[in-house]
Design a protein around this motif. Structure first.
Motif, short mmCIF file in Angstrom:
data_model
loop_
_atom_site.label_atom_id
_atom_site.label_comp_id
_atom_site.label_asym_id
_atom_site.label_seq_id
_atom_site.Cartn_x
_atom_site.Cartn_y
_atom_site.Cartn_z
N LYS A 124 4.08 10.01 -0.10
CA LYS A 124 4.11 9.75 1.32
C LYS A 124 2.78 10.17 1.99
O LYS A 124 1.95 10.82 1.40
N ASN A 125 2.63 9.76 3.23
CA ASN A 125 1.48 10.14 4.06
C ASN A 125 0.14 9.65 3.52
O ASN A 125 -0.90 10.25 3.77
N SER A 126 0.17 8.58 2.75
CA SER A 126 -1.08 7.99 2.25
C SER A 126 -0.99 6.48 2.38
O SER A 126 0.00 5.89 1.96
N THR A 127 -1.99 5.89 2.99
CA THR A 127 -2.02 4.44 3.09
C THR A 127 -3.06 3.89 2.13
O THR A 127 -3.95 4.62 1.66
N LYS A 128 -2.95 2.62 1.84
CA LYS A 128 -3.89 2.00 0.90
C LYS A 128 -5.32 2.08 1.40
O LYS A 128 -6.25 2.20 0.62
N ARG A 129 -5.50 2.04 2.71
CA ARG A 129 -6.85 2.01 3.26
C ARG A 129 -7.55 3.35 3.20
O ARG A 129 -8.77 3.42 3.06
N ASP A 130 -6.80 4.44 3.31
CA ASP A 130 -7.47 5.73 3.42
C ASP A 130 -7.32 6.62 2.20
O ASP A 130 -7.83 7.74 2.19
N ILE A 131 -6.66 6.16 1.16
CA ILE A 131 -6.34 7.05 0.05
C ILE A 131 -7.58 7.53 -0.69
O ILE A 131 -7.66 8.68 -1.13
N LEU A 132 -8.60 6.69 -0.83
CA LEU A 132 -9.81 7.12 -1.53
C LEU A 132 -10.50 8.26 -0.77
O LEU A 132 -10.91 9.26 -1.37
N GLU A 133 -10.63 8.09 0.53
CA GLU A 133 -11.27 9.13 1.33
C GLU A 133 -10.46 10.43 1.31
O GLU A 133 -11.02 11.53 1.23
N LYS A 134 -9.15 10.31 1.39
CA LYS A 134 -8.30 11.50 1.34
C LYS A 134 -8.40 12.20 -0.01
O LYS A 134 -8.42 13.44 -0.08
N THR A 135 -8.45 11.42 -1.08
CA THR A 135 -8.55 12.01 -2.42
C THR A 135 -9.89 12.70 -2.60
O THR A 135 -9.98 13.80 -3.16
N LEU A 136 -10.96 12.07 -2.12
CA LEU A 136 -12.28 12.69 -2.18
C LEU A 136 -12.31 14.00 -1.39
O LEU A 136 -12.86 15.01 -1.86
N LYS A 137 -11.72 13.99 -0.21
CA LYS A 137 -11.69 15.19 0.62
C LYS A 137 -10.94 16.32 -0.08
O LYS A 137 -11.39 17.47 -0.10
N THR A 138 -9.80 15.99 -0.67
CA THR A 138 -9.01 16.99 -1.38
C THR A 138 -9.78 17.54 -2.57
O THR A 138 -9.80 18.76 -2.81
N ALA A 139 -10.44 16.66 -3.32
CA ALA A 139 -11.23 17.11 -4.48
C ALA A 139 -12.36 18.03 -4.06
O ALA A 139 -12.63 19.04 -4.73
N TYR A 180 -12.86 -7.63 -5.68
CA TYR A 180 -11.96 -6.62 -6.25
C TYR A 180 -11.24 -5.90 -5.12
O TYR A 180 -11.87 -5.30 -4.25
N ASP A 181 -9.93 -5.94 -5.14
CA ASP A 181 -9.12 -5.32 -4.10
C ASP A 181 -8.80 -3.88 -4.51
O ASP A 181 -7.94 -3.64 -5.35
N GLN A 182 -9.50 -2.92 -3.91
CA GLN A 182 -9.30 -1.51 -4.26
C GLN A 182 -7.90 -1.02 -3.93
O GLN A 182 -7.42 -0.04 -4.51
N ALA A 183 -7.23 -1.71 -3.01
CA ALA A 183 -5.89 -1.29 -2.61
C ALA A 183 -4.91 -1.38 -3.77
O ALA A 183 -3.88 -0.69 -3.78
N HIS A 184 -5.22 -2.21 -4.77
CA HIS A 184 -4.33 -2.31 -5.93
C HIS A 184 -4.18 -0.97 -6.65
O HIS A 184 -3.14 -0.69 -7.24
N ALA A 185 -5.24 -0.15 -6.62
CA ALA A 185 -5.20 1.14 -7.31
C ALA A 185 -4.86 2.29 -6.37
O ALA A 185 -5.08 3.45 -6.72
N ALA A 186 -4.32 1.99 -5.21
CA ALA A 186 -3.97 3.05 -4.26
C ALA A 186 -2.91 3.99 -4.84
O ALA A 186 -2.95 5.20 -4.61
N LEU A 187 -1.96 3.44 -5.59
CA LEU A 187 -0.87 4.26 -6.13
C LEU A 187 -1.38 5.34 -7.08
O LEU A 187 -1.06 6.53 -6.90
N PRO A 188 -2.16 5.02 -8.12
CA PRO A 188 -2.62 6.11 -9.00
C PRO A 188 -3.53 7.11 -8.29
O PRO A 188 -3.45 8.31 -8.58
N TRP A 189 -4.36 6.65 -7.35
CA TRP A 189 -5.20 7.61 -6.63
C TRP A 189 -4.35 8.54 -5.76
O TRP A 189 -4.68 9.72 -5.61
N ALA A 190 -3.26 8.02 -5.21
CA ALA A 190 -2.35 8.89 -4.45
C ALA A 190 -1.74 9.95 -5.36
O ALA A 190 -1.56 11.10 -4.96
N GLY A 191 -1.45 9.55 -6.60
CA GLY A 191 -0.93 10.51 -7.57
C GLY A 191 -1.95 11.57 -7.93
O GLY A 191 -1.63 12.76 -8.05
#
Length: 202
Positions: free
Chosen positions: A48-63, A110-121
Motif C-alpha cells: 500500500k501507499n505506493s503508486t506506479k509513478r512514484d515508487i522508484l523515487e520512494k525506493t531510492l529515498k528509502t535506500a 519501455y514502461d517502467q510502471a510494469h516493474a512497480a510491483l517488485p520495486w515496491a517489494g
C-alpha cells in the motif's frame, strides 16, 4: 479471513501495451508472473501507499536513508568467511535503481510502471530489514541481487520483446519464470518479517 478484496482484484491480470515505435503489443510480464503465484503469495505482494509513478523515487529515498544508518553504525558482517559491508550493498542497490531509471529515460517505449510491483517489494523490505539497532544481512544481499535482476532483464526485455521475432517469443516464458521467482522471494521475505518471532537473520 477478512472481507477485503482478494489478490485477483488487487492485482489485475496481465495487460498489454503497444510500443509507440513498433506498434507491437507488449505483455506486462510482471503481472503475468504474478498470476502464476498462489493466492497467499499474491496477498503478500499487496503493497500500500505506493503508486506506479512514484515508487522508484520512494525506493531510492528509502535506500539512501538506510545507507545513512549503515554509515553511522559501520556495520560489517561475515558471511561464509567473507566480510560484508552493508553500506556497500546499499550503494550497489542504489546504482541498480539509477540504472533502471535511466532505461526509461533513453527508451521511451519501455514502461517502467510494469516493474512497480517488485520495486515496491524492495522498498518494503528495505524499511524492515534495516533499522537503528540491527540489520538482516541475508535479506540485504537478496535485495541487491533482486535489484540487479530487475534492471538487467528490463534492458533485455526492452531490446527483445518489442520485436516480433522467434527469439522474443522464446524469451517471454523465461522472463515470466524469472519474475515469478523474484516475486516469490519478496513475498516470502515479507511473510518472514511479519511473523512476531522474526529475528535479524533471514
Amino acid at each position: 479471513m477478512t472481507s477485503q478484496p482478494g489478490p485477483s482484484q488487487a492485482h489485475p491480470v496481465a495487460t498489454q501495451s503497444s510500443s509507440p515505435h513498433t506498434g507491437v503489443q507488449r505483455t506486462d510480464l510482471w503481472q503475468k508472473a504474478l498470476a502464476t503465484l498462489d493466492d497467499d503469495f499474491k496477498a503478500k505482494l499487496d503493497f500500500k501507499n505506493s503508486t506506479k509513478r512514484d515508487i522508484l523515487e520512494k525506493t531510492l529515498k528509502t535506500a539512501e536513508e538506510k545507507k545513512q544508518i549503515c554509515l553511522k553504525r559501520r556495520w560489517k558482517l561475515k558471511v561464509n568467511g567473507k566480510e560484508i559491508i552493508i553500506r556497500d550493498v546499499l550503494e550497489k542497490l542504489i546504482r541498480w535503481l539509477d540504472h533502471f531509471k535511466a532505461i526509461g529515460d533513453v527508451a521511451v517505449q519501455y514502461d517502467q510502471a510494469h516493474a512497480a510491483l517488485p520495486w515496491a517489494g524492495v522498498r518494503f523490505l528495505l524499511k524492515v530489514a534495516v533499522n537503528d539497532t540491527n540489520v538482516s544481512v541475508s535479506t540485504m544481499l537478496g535485495l541487491e541481487t533482486v535489484s540487479h535482476l530487475i534492471t538487467r532483464y528490463a534492458i533485455l526485455e526492452n531490446v527483445h520483446t518489442r520485436r516480433n521475432t522467434a527469439a522474443s517469443t522464446q524469451l517471454e516464458p523465461f522472463l515470466t519464470d524469472l519474475y515469478s521467482e523474484i516475486l516469490m522471494f519478496l513475498a516470502k521475505a515479507k511473510k518472514y518479517f511479519e511473523t512476531p518471532t522474526a529475528g535479524n537473520v533471514l
